[in-house]
Design an enzyme around this catalytic site. Sequence first.
Site, PDB file in Angstrom:
ATOM      1  N   CYS A  15      42.826  35.145  36.809  1.00 46.80           N
ATOM      2  CA  CYS A  15      44.139  35.794  36.915  1.00 46.80           C
ATOM      3  C   CYS A  15      44.709  35.516  38.308  1.00 46.80           C
ATOM      4  CB  CYS A  15      43.987  37.294  36.725  1.00 46.80           C
ATOM      5  SG  CYS A  15      42.970  38.022  38.023  1.00 46.80           S
ATOM      6  N   HIS A  43      33.390  39.026  39.997  1.00 51.30           N
ATOM      7  CA  HIS A  43      32.273  39.372  39.132  1.00 51.30           C
ATOM      8  C   HIS A  43      31.886  38.182  38.272  1.00 51.30           C
ATOM      9  CE1 HIS A  43      32.922  43.972  39.569  1.00 51.30           C
ATOM     10  NE2 HIS A  43      32.135  43.475  40.485  1.00 51.30           N
ATOM     11  N   HIS A  74      39.219  43.677  44.338  1.00 50.27           N
ATOM     12  CA  HIS A  74      39.103  45.079  43.898  1.00 50.27           C
ATOM     13  C   HIS A  74      39.562  46.094  44.938  1.00 50.27           C
ATOM     14  CE1 HIS A  74      36.894  43.632  40.579  1.00 50.27           C
ATOM     15  NE2 HIS A  74      35.753  43.461  41.191  1.00 50.27           N
ATOM     16  N   HIS A 124      33.204  51.623  38.840  1.00 51.26           N
ATOM     17  CA  HIS A 124      33.773  50.329  39.231  1.00 51.26           C
ATOM     18  C   HIS A 124      34.341  50.422  40.651  1.00 51.26           C
ATOM     19  CE1 HIS A 124      36.344  46.769  39.243  1.00 51.26           C
ATOM     20  NE2 HIS A 124      35.574  46.319  38.258  1.00 51.26           N
ATOM     21  N   GLU A 126      36.855  49.124  42.084  1.00 51.12           N
ATOM     22  CA  GLU A 126      38.310  49.344  42.161  1.00 51.12           C
ATOM     23  C   GLU A 126      38.616  50.839  42.015  1.00 51.12           C
ATOM     24  OE1 GLU A 126      40.936  47.245  39.286  1.00 51.12           O
ATOM     25  OE2 GLU A 126      42.164  49.040  39.449  1.00 51.12           O
ATOM     26  N   CYS A 189      47.444  45.860  34.831  1.00 51.05           N
ATOM     27  CA  CYS A 189      48.211  44.706  35.299  1.00 51.05           C
ATOM     28  C   CYS A 189      48.594  43.809  34.124  1.00 51.05           C
ATOM     29  CB  CYS A 189      47.466  43.988  36.407  1.00 51.05           C
ATOM     30  SG  CYS A 189      46.698  42.491  35.936  1.00 51.05           S
ATOM     31  N   ASN A 219      36.573  43.474  33.080  1.00 48.99           N
ATOM     32  CA  ASN A 219      37.655  43.001  32.213  1.00 48.99           C
ATOM     33  C   ASN A 219      37.124  42.092  31.109  1.00 48.99           C
ATOM     34  OD1 ASN A 219      38.609  40.026  32.814  1.00 48.99           O
ATOM     35  ND2 ASN A 219      37.951  40.882  34.754  1.00 48.99           N
ATOM     36  N   SER A 261      37.783  36.649  35.856  1.00 58.45           N
ATOM     37  CA  SER A 261      36.966  36.082  36.938  1.00 58.45           C
ATOM     38  C   SER A 261      36.156  34.875  36.466  1.00 58.45           C
ATOM     39  CB  SER A 261      36.050  37.175  37.490  1.00 58.45           C
ATOM     40  OG  SER A 261      35.490  37.926  36.437  1.00 58.45           O
TER      41      SER A 261
HETATM   42  S1  SF4 Z   1      45.052  43.504  39.137  1.00 51.61           S
HETATM   43 FE1  SF4 Z   1      43.048  42.653  38.743  1.00 51.61          FE
HETATM   44  S2  SF4 Z   1      43.297  41.539  36.807  1.00 51.61           S
HETATM   45 FE2  SF4 Z   1      45.355  41.922  37.613  1.00 51.61          FE
HETATM   46  S3  SF4 Z   1      45.895  40.103  38.777  1.00 51.61           S
HETATM   47 FE3  SF4 Z   1      44.994  41.568  40.195  1.00 51.61          FE
HETATM   48  S4  SF4 Z   1      42.814  41.052  40.270  1.00 51.61           S
HETATM   49 FE4  SF4 Z   1      43.669  40.084  38.455  1.00 51.61          FE
END
Ligand code: SF4
Length: 282
Positions: A15, A43, A74, A124, A126, A189, A219, A261
Amino acid sequence: MLPMKIRIAQNAGFCYGVRRAIKIADEALEKNKSIYSLGPIIHNPQVVSEYEKKGLKVVESIDEAKNAILIRSHGIPPQIYKLINKKKLECIDATCPFVKEAQDYAKQLYEEGYFVVIIGDKNHPEVQAHIAYANYQAQVINSKEEAKNIQAQKIGVVSQTTQSVDNFVSIVSELVKKAKEIRIFNTICDATEKRQESAKELAQISDIMIVIGGKNSANTRKLFEICLNFCKKVYYIETKEELKKEWFYNVKNVGITAGASTPSWLIDDVIQAIESIDNDIH
Ligand code: SF4
């Protein structure tokens, strides 16, 4: 028998936030041959081991780092930034801007007196940072059942960026019944939504789904769970070595998706391996 049709989900693999973190790490490693990463950069064990060879050492605490520390996509709690400053380390911050946005909302909701609810996995990294931004006054929930136990009149909601949209909607619909006042920030996101949507579409027309990504990637696990709802045979693998020939007997349509990832070279490896299985059995 006809060869198998192999389709890749329209949105699969790296991403924006991960691509950006990798670029930041590459640029930093060009200038400095030894950098520390607070936790694995992404990850994905294969990518982490590639980067270790380039000089990016994974540490679990700031105390183990010297000179320069990389913050992965994260994000980290605000207190860790203070420690980095105190130790006079160079801070190479690759926190994804979308994650930063969710952190800001968590802080704002706390400051405005909302009972902060974070939808996600409490373990997690994040989410751990989101909790810290809400001054450790947040409740993390991950299901509608858990939402039923929330007792608050003024609820503020943020989500882990990789949360499934369906789960988010189902939890929020329960919270709405509880609160007199509710403020919801949908911080899932775009990349996550699109990846999940394309995995769902592909799973519906596939006889088998192969989900590629680190076993520690939240994810990727979500993609696997989504595919299980729409396809009878779903396998979660990290590398081509885990593929088994017998999975593909009597299969016509193969669907492939990959977590945020998962690098494209790992996806290509898996496609090639499936093509060669196809040649063997058809
Ligand atoms: S929020 Fe997470 S999944 Fe979305 S672009 Fe950023 S790193 Fe990637």
